[in-house]
Scaffold this motif. Structure first.
Motif, PDB file in Angstrom:
ATOM      1  N   ASN A   8       1.518  38.981 -49.510  1.00  0.00           N
ATOM      2  CA  ASN A   8       0.765  39.483 -48.359  1.00  0.00           C
ATOM      3  C   ASN A   8      -0.732  39.431 -48.630  1.00  0.00           C
ATOM      4  N   ASP A   9      -1.496  39.523 -47.552  1.00  0.00           N
ATOM      5  CA  ASP A   9      -2.952  39.660 -47.641  1.00  0.00           C
ATOM      6  C   ASP A   9      -3.345  40.839 -46.753  1.00  0.00           C
ATOM      7  N   CYS A  10      -2.930  42.035 -47.145  1.00  0.00           N
ATOM      8  CA  CYS A  10      -3.071  43.220 -46.298  1.00  0.00           C
ATOM      9  C   CYS A  10      -4.536  43.512 -45.981  1.00  0.00           C
ATOM     10  N   SER A  11      -4.793  43.820 -44.721  1.00  0.00           N
ATOM     11  CA  SER A  11      -6.163  44.047 -44.268  1.00  0.00           C
ATOM     12  C   SER A  11      -6.795  45.256 -44.939  1.00  0.00           C
ATOM     13  N   PHE A  12      -5.983  46.187 -45.429  1.00  0.00           N
ATOM     14  CA  PHE A  12      -6.493  47.428 -46.009  1.00  0.00           C
ATOM     15  C   PHE A  12      -6.451  47.431 -47.534  1.00  0.00           C
TER      16      PHE A  12
END
Length: 473
Positions: free
Chosen positions: A296-300
């Motif tokens: 994933n490349d989580c925004s947070f």
């Protein structure tokens, strides 16, 4: 289940991270670079002030940054013995790997051409004597540059190529071949991606892969489709992808070759280190860092803004084996629990996690794995096949869910598998509960996000729930 392979790593051989456009956000710039696979950046001076700042930045980020010092042709009129002496002093500072940016510029002509040639020759002599490769700027001056480089071949000191790099190359194929024949590499930047750069692409294609290195020249020359916007090291990947396409090779081969070329240029040995901490303590727990890869490349995610946590750098240049993690962990008995977490998705290294956990359990440790529950998609197997070897070795799985539907999950967590990742994540949780793991689902309390539906979904899946505070620092 396919065998894990390390992510290809890139080196940005030319950037100007002292530029005011980066402000005080250099760590965030480096974190974004690392997330894009760019593991080291050379920040370049063009005069005394920027050379001082480059050295200071390299001192502040000793793993991620190196520096070059020098006086560009634009300021040749200001070059004198005092400047040269200070540049020599700076060149001996830790982290300085090259002399530059130096060269000739007959396009802007901001200094008399004879002064440019005199200053360039003097700096080349000093660089050679000090054993430093040169970072060379050239605009519409390749004939005179070639003459200077031929003369530099007689200077004492550095006696094995590469002797330097022609950065952000804009000459002809013949110019490039002459420079390569004299022992220099060719720097390829974002210009190669421009739609109107046909001649440059033809020139690049006429070269061999062992003659080029990659650069951004950040904040200048952002690659397509970011042209006209501030450039940064993370965008080097776009230049690398375009260059791989030109040569007809896969991205991994291009990355490996250009990284090897950059290591030769700057005399960087393979140190054998990992680049980041394998074990670190937070509170009463010990955390183990098996990988920087993530699905994933989580925004947070903190790794979009930081290079580490708790004073420890966590981005890894290479991945540890179980023995490496065990050695880093030491005696686990002082800790309430040992957590596999780090800066990536631990279960992408599931075999390493299992072997290390087995060693920890023999010594009485409580073991937890923090996971996003989608590693099996990347590894090509089922959730059951991934989890079964961990049964009896892992006491708890903390699973980052963060959303109650596929659309919201895709927006927040930006999985590489797209919306399919959400169903795979739910299957992972159900499977883990069915296999008898203690499962706690978590959600980050993002501003404006109602996490109550996530808590209800966790209960439906048979898992516990924990809300995590959002930290935007």
């Amino acid at each position: 289940m396919r065998e894990d392979t390390p992510e290809p790593l890139l080196l940005d051989t030319h950037a100007h991270l002292d530029d005011p456009r980066f402000g005080g956000g250099v760590e965030a710039v480096l974190a974004r670079a690392r997330a894009a696979g760019v593991v080291r950046v050379v920040t370049i001076g063009v005069d005394l002030a920027t050379s001082r700042r480059a050295v200071e930045l390299a001192r502040g980020f000793p793993t991620d940054l190196r520096a070059a010092v020098g006086m560009s042709p634009h300021d040749a009129a200001d070059y004198d013995d005092a400047v040269a002496i200070e540049l020599e002093g700076l060149s001996r500072e830790p982290g300085v790997v090259a002399w530059g940016e130096i060269g000739l510029d007959y396009f802007h002509d901001r200094a008399p051409r004879e002064a440019q040639r005199r200053v360039f020759r003097d700096q080349m002599r000093r660089a050679r004597r000090l054993g430093l490769p040169a970072v060379i700027h050239c605009r519409e001056a390749h004939a005179d540059l070639s003459a200077c480089l031929e003369e530099a071949g007689s200077y004492p000191g550095l006696d094995e190529p590469p002797f330097g790099v022609l950065h952000c190359f804009s000459g002809t194929a013949d110019d490039a071949r002459r420079a390569i024949g004299l022992g220099y590499l060719i720097g390829i930047g974002g210009s190669v991606t421009f739609t109107n750069a046909r001649r440059l692409r033809e020139t690049v294609l006429s070269l061999s892969l062992d003659a080029i290195v990659l650069e951004t020249d950040a904040p200048y020359l952002a690659p397509h489709p970011h042209r006209g916007k501030p450039n940064e090291p993370a965008l080097l990947r776009l230049t690398a992808e375009k260059t791989a396409e030109l040569f007809g090779v896969d991205f991994g081969e291009l990355a490996r070759q250009t990284t090897a070329n950059a290591r030769r240029l700057f005399r960087w040995p393979e140190t054998g280190g990992f680049g980041g901490a394998l074990a670190y303590r937070l509170g009463r727990n010990l955390y183990l860092n098996p990988t920087s890869r993530c699905t994933n490349d989580c925004s947070f995610c903190v790794r979009r803004r930081r290079l580490g946590l708790g004073g420890q750098r966590l981005w890894l240049d290479r991945e540890p084996k179980a023995g490496d993690l065990i050695a880093a962990a030491g005696d686990p008995t002082p800790y309430e629990e040992v957590v596999f977490c780090g800066f990536g998705e631990p279960l992408l290294s599931a075999e390493v996690v299992a072997e290390t956990a087995r060693w920890l359990k023999v010594r009485g440790a409580r073991v937890r794995v923090n996971t996003n529950g989608t590693a099996h998609l990347e590894l090509g197997g089922s959730a059951a096949n991934l989890l079964a070897p961990l049964a009896g070795l892992v006491d708890e799985l903390s699973v980052s869910l963060n959303a109650a539907d596929a659309e919201t999950y895709a927006q927040l967590c930006r999985p590489r598998a797209g919306e399919a990742a959400f169903d795979a994540l739910l299957d992972f949780i159900r499977t883990a509960v069915g296999l008898g793991f203690t499962v706690t689902v978590s959600a980050v309390a993002l501003p404006g996000l109602d996490i109550a539906p996530v808590e209800r979904l966790a209960a439906e899946l048979g898992a516990g729930f924990r809300a995590r505070a959002y930290k935007n620092d």
